[in-house]
Design a protein around this motif. Structure first.
Motif, short mmCIF file in Angstrom:
data_model
loop_
_atom_site.label_atom_id
_atom_site.label_comp_id
_atom_site.label_asym_id
_atom_site.label_seq_id
_atom_site.Cartn_x
_atom_site.Cartn_y
_atom_site.Cartn_z
N LYS A 1 49.84 55.76 51.75
CA LYS A 1 50.21 54.38 52.09
C LYS A 1 48.96 53.53 52.31
O LYS A 1 48.85 52.40 51.82
CB LYS A 1 51.09 54.36 53.33
CG LYS A 1 51.55 52.99 53.75
CD LYS A 1 52.42 53.06 54.99
CE LYS A 1 52.74 51.66 55.43
NZ LYS A 1 52.48 51.41 56.81
N THR A 2 47.98 54.09 53.02
CA THR A 2 46.72 53.38 53.26
C THR A 2 45.98 53.14 51.95
O THR A 2 45.42 52.07 51.73
CB THR A 2 45.84 54.17 54.24
OG1 THR A 2 46.59 54.44 55.42
CG2 THR A 2 44.59 53.41 54.59
N LYS B 1 47.31 52.81 49.00
CA LYS B 1 48.03 51.76 48.28
C LYS B 1 47.70 50.38 48.85
O LYS B 1 47.49 49.41 48.10
CB LYS B 1 49.54 52.02 48.36
CG LYS B 1 50.41 50.98 47.73
CD LYS B 1 50.43 51.13 46.23
CE LYS B 1 51.48 50.22 45.62
NZ LYS B 1 50.94 49.07 44.95
N GLU B 2 47.62 50.28 50.18
CA GLU B 2 47.25 49.00 50.80
C GLU B 2 45.83 48.60 50.41
O GLU B 2 45.57 47.43 50.11
CB GLU B 2 47.36 49.10 52.33
CG GLU B 2 48.78 49.18 52.82
CD GLU B 2 48.87 49.52 54.30
OE1 GLU B 2 47.81 49.71 54.95
OE2 GLU B 2 50.00 49.62 54.81
N ASN B 3 44.92 49.57 50.40
CA ASN B 3 43.55 49.29 49.98
C ASN B 3 43.48 48.89 48.52
O ASN B 3 42.73 47.99 48.14
CB ASN B 3 42.64 50.51 50.22
CG ASN B 3 42.40 50.78 51.68
OD1 ASN B 3 42.55 49.90 52.52
ND2 ASN B 3 42.03 52.00 51.99
N TYR B 4 44.29 49.54 47.69
CA TYR B 4 44.34 49.21 46.27
C TYR B 4 44.85 47.79 46.06
O TYR B 4 44.32 47.05 45.23
CB TYR B 4 45.23 50.23 45.56
CG TYR B 4 45.24 50.10 44.06
CD1 TYR B 4 44.17 50.59 43.31
CD2 TYR B 4 46.30 49.51 43.39
CE1 TYR B 4 44.17 50.49 41.93
CE2 TYR B 4 46.30 49.41 42.03
CZ TYR B 4 45.24 49.90 41.29
OH TYR B 4 45.23 49.79 39.93
N ASP B 5 45.86 47.41 46.82
CA ASP B 5 46.41 46.05 46.71
C ASP B 5 45.42 45.00 47.21
O ASP B 5 45.47 43.85 46.78
CB ASP B 5 47.73 45.93 47.47
CG ASP B 5 48.84 46.75 46.82
OD1 ASP B 5 48.72 47.08 45.63
OD2 ASP B 5 49.82 47.06 47.53
N LEU B 6 44.53 45.39 48.11
CA LEU B 6 43.55 44.46 48.65
C LEU B 6 42.47 44.13 47.62
O LEU B 6 41.94 43.02 47.61
CB LEU B 6 42.90 45.06 49.90
CG LEU B 6 41.89 44.21 50.65
CD1 LEU B 6 42.57 42.95 51.19
CD2 LEU B 6 41.28 45.01 51.78
N ARG C 1 34.55 44.88 54.32
CA ARG C 1 35.53 45.93 54.02
C ARG C 1 35.91 45.92 52.54
O ARG C 1 36.00 46.96 51.91
CB ARG C 1 36.77 45.73 54.89
CG ARG C 1 37.82 46.81 54.68
CD ARG C 1 38.92 46.71 55.71
NE ARG C 1 39.94 47.68 55.41
CZ ARG C 1 41.14 47.37 54.93
NH1 ARG C 1 41.47 46.11 54.76
NH2 ARG C 1 42.01 48.31 54.65
#
Length: 154
Positions: free
Chosen positions: A75-76, A78-83, A113
């Protein structure tokens, strides 16, 4: 013929081929924290491989997609990928800086980041697994087995 994500050793420094645009290869040093891409002629790199001045190396991050990951780690990632912004401007020095600054809206922490995530994404093979955080069971053995710190007083 070099391909995207190949690891090249040139002048005793390892680089990853981040992107290929025709005869232009964008490479990134594997060591360090810089996200500034170096542009090189892909034909010169191919000639260097044939002559032996440029070496193809084994990818140290090839196993990243086979590591055991928890749902939280995925999940983390995926969030980083979307960022991360994935546009062709990401591969230009001023374009990447402009996009990161526009997205972070002056927040220096978010800007740092995002640059760190972009560097990890490029250095680790440009997959969603490259953005898995380095904690938990996916980091591998981090010490030689020796306990940290000094001995207690007896």
């Amino acid at each position: 013929m070099i391909k995207m994500n190949d690891i090249l050793e040139l002048n005793s420094i390892e680089y990853r081929v981040v992107q290929l645009f025709g005869c232009l290869a964008l490479i990134l040093p594997m060591k360090g924290q810089s996200v500034d891409l170096i542009s090189m002629d892909a034909d010169e790199l191919n000639d260097g491989i044939l002559k032996g001045t440029v070496l193809l190396k084994k990818d140290p991050w090839i196993d990243i997609q086979y590591r055991k990951l928890t749902d939280v780690m995925l999940k983390t990632a995926k969030e980083n990928y979307d960022l991360i912004i994935s546009t062709p401007d990401l591969y230009k020095l001023n374009g990447r800086k402009r996009l990161v600054q526009a997205y972070s809206k002056g927040d220096k922490h978010l800007e740092r980041r995002m640059n760190m995530l972009i560097g990890n994404y490029w250095r680790r093979g440009q997959s969603i697994y490259s953005l898995v955080p380095d904690y938990g069971k996916n980091t591998g053995r981090t010490s030689s087995g020796a306990k940290r710190g000094r001995k207690g007083k007896s």
